[in-house]
Motif scaffolding. Structure first.
Motif, PDB file in Angstrom:
ATOM      1  N   ALA A 148      52.771  24.018  45.361  1.00 40.97           N
ATOM      2  CA  ALA A 148      53.049  25.348  46.256  1.00 40.97           C
ATOM      3  C   ALA A 148      53.684  26.289  45.051  1.00 40.97           C
ATOM      4  N   LEU A 149      52.862  27.365  44.708  1.00 41.50           N
ATOM      5  CA  LEU A 149      53.630  28.370  43.755  1.00 41.50           C
ATOM      6  C   LEU A 149      54.293  29.362  44.387  1.00 41.50           C
ATOM      7  N   ASP A 150      55.116  29.937  44.005  1.00 43.25           N
ATOM      8  CA  ASP A 150      56.095  31.242  44.456  1.00 43.25           C
ATOM      9  C   ASP A 150      54.986  32.499  44.374  1.00 43.25           C
ATOM     10  N   ALA A 151      54.387  33.190  45.406  1.00 43.04           N
ATOM     11  CA  ALA A 151      53.554  34.147  45.106  1.00 43.04           C
ATOM     12  C   ALA A 151      54.178  35.305  44.372  1.00 43.04           C
ATOM     13  N   ALA A 152      55.390  35.887  44.202  1.00 40.69           N
ATOM     14  CA  ALA A 152      55.745  36.789  43.291  1.00 40.69           C
ATOM     15  C   ALA A 152      56.102  36.254  41.702  1.00 40.69           C
ATOM     16  N   THR A 153      56.014  35.062  41.783  1.00 41.59           N
ATOM     17  CA  THR A 153      56.375  34.697  40.010  1.00 41.59           C
ATOM     18  C   THR A 153      55.262  33.623  39.436  1.00 41.59           C
ATOM     19  N   GLY A 154      54.665  33.271  40.523  1.00 40.98           N
ATOM     20  CA  GLY A 154      53.753  31.936  40.178  1.00 40.98           C
ATOM     21  C   GLY A 154      54.399  30.651  39.713  1.00 40.98           C
ATOM     22  N   LYS A 155      55.556  30.835  39.834  1.00 39.29           N
ATOM     23  CA  LYS A 155      56.509  29.358  39.331  1.00 39.29           C
ATOM     24  C   LYS A 155      56.467  28.127  40.656  1.00 39.29           C
ATOM     25  N   ASP A 156      56.396  27.069  40.070  1.00 40.45           N
ATOM     26  CA  ASP A 156      56.168  26.276  41.097  1.00 40.45           C
ATOM     27  C   ASP A 156      57.609  25.975  42.047  1.00 40.45           C
ATOM     28  N   VAL A 157      57.099  26.048  43.349  1.00 45.34           N
ATOM     29  CA  VAL A 157      58.145  25.552  44.500  1.00 45.34           C
ATOM     30  C   VAL A 157      58.264  24.101  44.359  1.00 45.34           C
ATOM     31  N   TRP A 158      57.014  23.500  44.373  1.00 41.64           N
ATOM     32  CA  TRP A 158      56.754  22.043  44.292  1.00 41.64           C
ATOM     33  C   TRP A 158      55.330  21.953  43.681  1.00 41.64           C
ATOM     34  N   ARG A 159      55.265  20.715  43.147  1.00 40.81           N
ATOM     35  CA  ARG A 159      53.985  20.104  42.618  1.00 40.81           C
ATOM     36  C   ARG A 159      54.127  18.529  42.771  1.00 40.81           C
ATOM     37  N   LEU A 160      52.767  17.917  43.190  1.00 39.21           N
ATOM     38  CA  LEU A 160      52.730  16.622  43.543  1.00 39.21           C
ATOM     39  C   LEU A 160      51.339  16.004  43.248  1.00 39.21           C
ATOM     40  N   ASN A 161      51.341  15.006  42.308  1.00 41.44           N
ATOM     41  CA  ASN A 161      50.110  14.266  42.046  1.00 41.44           C
ATOM     42  C   ASN A 161      49.959  13.198  42.979  1.00 41.44           C
ATOM     43  N   LEU A 162      48.757  13.504  43.844  1.00 39.69           N
ATOM     44  CA  LEU A 162      48.458  12.569  44.867  1.00 39.69           C
ATOM     45  C   LEU A 162      47.708  11.286  44.455  1.00 39.69           C
ATOM     46  N   GLY A 163      47.452  11.146  43.263  1.00 37.64           N
ATOM     47  CA  GLY A 163      46.947   9.872  42.448  1.00 37.64           C
ATOM     48  C   GLY A 163      45.270   9.563  43.036  1.00 37.64           C
ATOM     49  N   SER A 164      44.922  10.759  43.954  1.00 35.93           N
ATOM     50  CA  SER A 164      43.475  10.649  44.105  1.00 35.93           C
ATOM     51  C   SER A 164      42.758  11.977  44.105  1.00 35.93           C
ATOM     52  N   PRO A 165      41.545  11.746  43.401  1.00 35.19           N
ATOM     53  CA  PRO A 165      40.670  13.068  43.368  1.00 35.19           C
ATOM     54  C   PRO A 165      40.594  13.754  44.524  1.00 35.19           C
ATOM     55  N   ILE A 166      40.595  15.076  44.506  1.00 34.09           N
ATOM     56  CA  ILE A 166      40.784  16.075  45.776  1.00 34.09           C
ATOM     57  C   ILE A 166      39.236  16.593  45.932  1.00 34.09           C
ATOM     58  N   ALA A 167      38.763  16.487  47.114  1.00 33.36           N
ATOM     59  CA  ALA A 167      37.583  17.206  47.416  1.00 33.36           C
ATOM     60  C   ALA A 167      37.654  18.444  48.270  1.00 33.36           C
ATOM     61  N   ALA A 168      38.734  18.461  49.074  1.00 36.10           N
ATOM     62  CA  ALA A 168      38.795  19.854  49.859  1.00 36.10           C
ATOM     63  C   ALA A 168      40.199  20.200  50.149  1.00 36.10           C
ATOM     64  N   GLY A 169      40.565  21.428  50.119  1.00 35.46           N
ATOM     65  CA  GLY A 169      41.779  21.753  50.576  1.00 35.46           C
ATOM     66  C   GLY A 169      42.149  23.140  49.573  1.00 35.46           C
ATOM     67  N   VAL A 170      43.238  23.725  49.979  1.00 33.44           N
ATOM     68  CA  VAL A 170      44.372  23.244  50.613  1.00 33.44           C
ATOM     69  C   VAL A 170      44.518  24.086  51.805  1.00 33.44           C
ATOM     70  N   GLY A 171      44.983  23.434  53.039  1.00 33.29           N
ATOM     71  CA  GLY A 171      45.168  24.326  54.295  1.00 33.29           C
ATOM     72  C   GLY A 171      46.778  24.143  54.564  1.00 33.29           C
TER      73      GLY A 171
END
Length: 370
Positions: free
Chosen positions: A73-96
């Motif tokens: 999740a990035l701050d829309a004004a600055t692009g800085k991380d609000v949070w970042r998480l590695n799920l440990g699994s390749p992602i096929a679809a998202g984000v909602g």
């Protein structure tokens, strides 16, 4: 079922590739005219992406994901991380997301919900999905590749209901349509837009955009592809390589449909609907009647993304990493924006007053008009 669907998707891709002629080369672009000033306000990196991993904006945040398993999740004004998480699994679809809970779907058919940078729950889906989940009303809705809609409790991941519709045996490995219109959940099921009761999944209405045609299973694929254009109760969508049309989502009645050969979604405003054909011809239709308004050929064969209508311009990405800003009135060029040179396959999005795109190589870029 999952293995069978995977084989079917592979068969579809092989069939499509084997029947395609040599790809035409795009016409070189004329020098940029830069009639509209823009400023790059930030950039970020999330890892290699694709068409099913479009950014999503909510509550002042830009939610992004990369193929390798990173969700942020990035701050829309600055692009800085609000949070970042590695799920440990390749992602096929998202984000909602609803701004609080974010949801993605992994390549091993798991729906994962994340809140405040921590995994909340993870459940296995009955089939593959290439469409970003819809998070709304305390629930997470999923459109699976076998043309079913499944609802889950947003807090626990408990399955609430499933609605399946009859469909063709082949599936399309491309994002579909799933959105809320008032108190109705609207999903693209085969060539139809279908209105569902979000509480129990019962069908309220079905309206075709296209019907199956052709002599083989590939030619009969007319699935609704995302994104769609919603203005109030008007929802306009594309059926894969078959048609574009609009429906009244309050009544579930068709407004118009028109034959069209494109394979990416549409966007629009209160007057026009915009999209590109398979060869890259960019087209505008009157939203009220479906009559053509204008078309341009200068972007042909440039592997265009679905467009985004914003203000007086349209933004559309291409296979070389360029974002084209064109006039919504006649398609004339307003400006070009450059990224990292890799394809912009995912649809551009609007975050406040900023245009945000994500490239195949994982670059996330935000511009603001000057």
């Amino acid at each position: 079922m999952s293995r069978a669907l995977s084989l079917l998707v592979t068969a579809l891709v092989v069939a499509a590739c084997s029947s395609s002629p040599k790809k035409p080369q795009p016409t070189p672009l004329a020098p940029s005219v830069a009639l509209m000033g823009t400023q790059l306000i930030w950039s970020a990196q999330v890892g290699q992406g694709g068409a099913s991993l479009a950014p999503y904006t909510a509550d002042g945040r830009v939610f992004v994901a990369g193929n390798a398993g990173v969700v942020a999740a990035l701050d829309a004004a600055t692009g800085k991380d609000v949070w970042r998480l590695n799920l440990g699994s390749p992602i096929a679809a998202g984000v909602g997301s609803d701004g609080q809970t974010a949801a993605v779907i992994t390549r091993n058919n798991q729906l994962v919900a994340v809140a405040d940078g921590s995994e909340r729950w993870r459940v296995r889906l009955p089939a593959r999905s290439f469409t970003a989940p819809l998070v709304a009303g305390g629930r997470v809705f999923v459109l699976t590749a076998d043309r079913a809609v499944v609802a889950f409790d947003g807090k626990t991941g408990a399955r609430l209901w499933t609605q399946s519709r009859p469909s063709e045996p082949l599936v399309l490995s491309q994002a579909g349509a799933l959105l809320a219109v008032g108190d109705t959940l609207v999903a693209g099921l085969a060539g139809r837009l279908t209105g569902l009761n979000p509480d129990n999944g019962s069908v309220r209405w079905e309206t075709p955009i296209a019907t199956s045609r052709g002599t083989n299973e590939v030619e009969r694929l007319v699935d609704i592809v995302g994104p769609v254009s919603r203005i109030g109760r008007s929802v306009c969508a594309r059926a894969y390589a078959a048609a574009v049309g609009c429906v009244d989502a309050a009544r579930g009645t068709p407004v118009w449909t028109r034959a069209a050969q494109g394979t990416t979604g549409v966007h629009g405003d209160d007057r026009l609907v915009f999209g590109s054909e398979s060869d890259g011809r960019f087209q505008a239709w009157q939203r009220s009647t479906g009559e053509p308004a204008w078309g341009i050929d200068r972007l042909k064969y440039r592997e265009l993304s679905a467009p985004l209508a914003l203000g007086r311009v349209l933004a559309v990405g291409d296979g070389s990493g360029i974002v084209h800003l064109i006039s919504r009135e006649d398609g004339s060029e307003m400006a070009r924006l450059t990224t990292d040179g890799s394809a912009i396959a995912a649809t551009p999005v609007l975050a406040g007053d900023a245009l945000v795109v994500q490239t195949h190589n994982g670059g996330v870029y935000a511009w603001r008009p000057q």
